[in-house]
Scaffold this motif. Structure first.
Motif, mmCIF file in Angstrom:
data_model
loop_
_atom_site.group_PDB
_atom_site.id
_atom_site.type_symbol
_atom_site.label_atom_id
_atom_site.label_comp_id
_atom_site.label_asym_id
_atom_site.label_seq_id
_atom_site.Cartn_x
_atom_site.Cartn_y
_atom_site.Cartn_z
ATOM 1 N N THR A 85 0.863 -1.177 0.000
ATOM 2 C CA THR A 85 0.000 0.000 0.000
ATOM 3 C C THR A 85 0.900 1.226 0.000
ATOM 4 O OG1 THR A 85 -0.122 0.116 2.414
ATOM 5 C CG2 THR A 85 -1.869 -1.116 1.296
ATOM 6 N N ARG A 87 0.370 5.493 0.712
ATOM 7 C CA ARG A 87 -0.596 6.503 1.119
ATOM 8 C C ARG A 87 0.110 7.821 1.352
ATOM 9 N NH1 ARG A 87 -5.053 5.937 5.846
ATOM 10 N NH2 ARG A 87 -6.344 7.692 5.224
ATOM 11 N N LYS A 91 -3.329 13.239 0.080
ATOM 12 C CA LYS A 91 -4.533 12.594 -0.457
ATOM 13 C C LYS A 91 -5.003 11.552 0.556
ATOM 14 C CE LYS A 91 -4.708 11.700 -4.895
ATOM 15 N NZ LYS A 91 -4.349 11.143 -6.227
ATOM 16 N N ASN A 93 -7.750 10.484 1.734
ATOM 17 C CA ASN A 93 -8.908 9.615 1.531
ATOM 18 C C ASN A 93 -8.697 8.595 0.418
ATOM 19 O OD1 ASN A 93 -10.426 10.841 3.584
ATOM 20 N ND2 ASN A 93 -10.944 12.520 2.214
ATOM 21 N N ARG A 94 -7.479 8.542 -0.117
ATOM 22 C CA ARG A 94 -7.140 7.608 -1.193
ATOM 23 C C ARG A 94 -5.946 6.766 -0.755
ATOM 24 N NH1 ARG A 94 -11.149 7.127 -4.465
ATOM 25 N NH2 ARG A 94 -9.813 6.533 -6.180
ATOM 26 N N ILE A 95 -5.895 5.563 -1.276
ATOM 27 C CA ILE A 95 -4.788 4.663 -0.966
ATOM 28 C C ILE A 95 -4.457 3.874 -2.227
ATOM 29 C CG2 ILE A 95 -6.249 2.759 -0.138
ATOM 30 C CD1 ILE A 95 -4.173 2.419 2.151
ATOM 31 N N ILE A 96 -3.198 3.616 -2.438
ATOM 32 C CA ILE A 96 -2.786 2.782 -3.566
ATOM 33 C C ILE A 96 -2.551 1.386 -3.015
ATOM 34 C CG2 ILE A 96 -1.010 2.376 -5.302
ATOM 35 C CD1 ILE A 96 -0.654 5.456 -5.378
ATOM 36 N N GLU A 100 -3.113 0.092 -7.669
ATOM 37 C CA GLU A 100 -4.411 0.658 -8.029
ATOM 38 C C GLU A 100 -4.859 1.651 -6.959
ATOM 39 O OE1 GLU A 100 -9.056 -0.704 -8.626
ATOM 40 O OE2 GLU A 100 -7.508 -2.233 -8.530
ATOM 41 N N GLU A 101 -5.187 2.875 -7.369
ATOM 42 C CA GLU A 101 -5.658 3.873 -6.418
ATOM 43 C C GLU A 101 -7.153 3.677 -6.165
ATOM 44 O OE1 GLU A 101 -6.308 8.619 -6.263
ATOM 45 O OE2 GLU A 101 -4.282 7.966 -6.807
ATOM 46 N N ILE A 102 -7.511 3.513 -4.893
ATOM 47 C CA ILE A 102 -8.905 3.327 -4.493
ATOM 48 C C ILE A 102 -9.181 4.173 -3.258
ATOM 49 C CG2 ILE A 102 -9.124 1.002 -5.471
ATOM 50 C CD1 ILE A 102 -8.631 -0.155 -2.682
ATOM 51 N N SER A 103 -10.441 4.266 -2.879
ATOM 52 C CA SER A 103 -10.782 5.001 -1.664
ATOM 53 C C SER A 103 -10.361 4.179 -0.444
ATOM 54 C CB SER A 103 -12.287 5.275 -1.600
ATOM 55 O OG SER A 103 -13.009 4.079 -1.354
ATOM 56 N N VAL A 104 -10.110 4.858 0.647
ATOM 57 C CA VAL A 104 -9.743 4.175 1.891
ATOM 58 C C VAL A 104 -10.894 3.274 2.331
ATOM 59 C CG1 VAL A 104 -9.202 4.535 4.331
ATOM 60 C CG2 VAL A 104 -8.077 5.922 2.595
#
Length: 145
Positions: A85, A87, A91, A93-96, A100-104
Motif C-alpha cells: 500500500t 498513502r 490525499k 482519503n485515497r490509498i494505492i 491501483e488507487e482506491i478510496s480508503v
C-alpha cells in the motif's frame, strides 16, 4: 498477514525492514528519569501509527500540515502473496493498493474480506476494528488488554 517493510519517499525516513523469521523489536533507552516523560524519540509509536495509516486508518490533519509531500509505503505478505500500500499525507482519503488507487473505505472493505473473511452479513465487524487488536496503537495498546 506478515509485514515486510515500511518506507517513505523522503530519504531522511529510516526504512524499517521487519524480521521475516520472528518478531521485530524496536527499543530505545530512556533519556530522562521523569515518570511523566516516557518518550525517547526513536519513532516506535510513529512507526505503529504509520502502519495503521498504510492499512486504512483515519488520517489526522497533523500529517498534511507537518509532513506535506510525504508518501508512506507498507509492503506485506498475505496468503502467500506480496502486496503493498502507498498513502500520501495530502490525499488522505485515497490509498494505492498493489498499484491501483482506491478510496480508503473500499480498501478497508476489501481487506476485511481478504484478511478476516468478512462479508455483508458482518455489519458489526470491520477490518479496522479487528486489525487494531493485532497492531496496538497508543499508550493503552501496551498498558491494557
Amino acid at each position: 498477514m506478515k509485514l515486510i517493510r515500511l518506507s517513505s519517499n523522503i530519504p531522511s525516513f529510516h526504512t524499517i525492514d521487519f524480521n521475516q523469521r520472528g518478531i521485530t523489536l524496536i527499543s530505545a533507552h530512556r533519556r530522562t528519569n521523569s515518570k511523566d516523560k516516557t518518550y525517547n524519540s526513536v519513532g516506535k509509536s510513529l512507526a505503529i501509527f504509520l502502519i495503521h495509516y498504510c492499512l486504512g486508518a483515519n488520517a489526522t490533519k497533523d500529517f498534511a500540515e507537518k509532513l506535506p509531500g510525504w508518501t508512506f509505503r507498507l509492503d506485506f505478505e498475505m496468503n502467500g502473496h506480496n502486496h503493498f500500500t502507498k498513502r500520501s499525507t495530502e490525499k488522505k482519503n485515497r490509498i494505492i493498493f498493489d498499484g491501483e488507487e482506491i478510496s480508503v473505505k473500499a480498501f478497508n472493505k476489501e481487506m476485511g474480506q481478504k484478511v478476516f473473511g468478512l462479508d455483508e452479513r458482518d455489519k458489526y465487524l470491520s477490518f479496522r476494528a479487528l486489525i487494531a487488536r493485532f497492531i496496538r496503537l497508543g499508550k493503552s495498546g501496551y498498558t491494557s488488554f
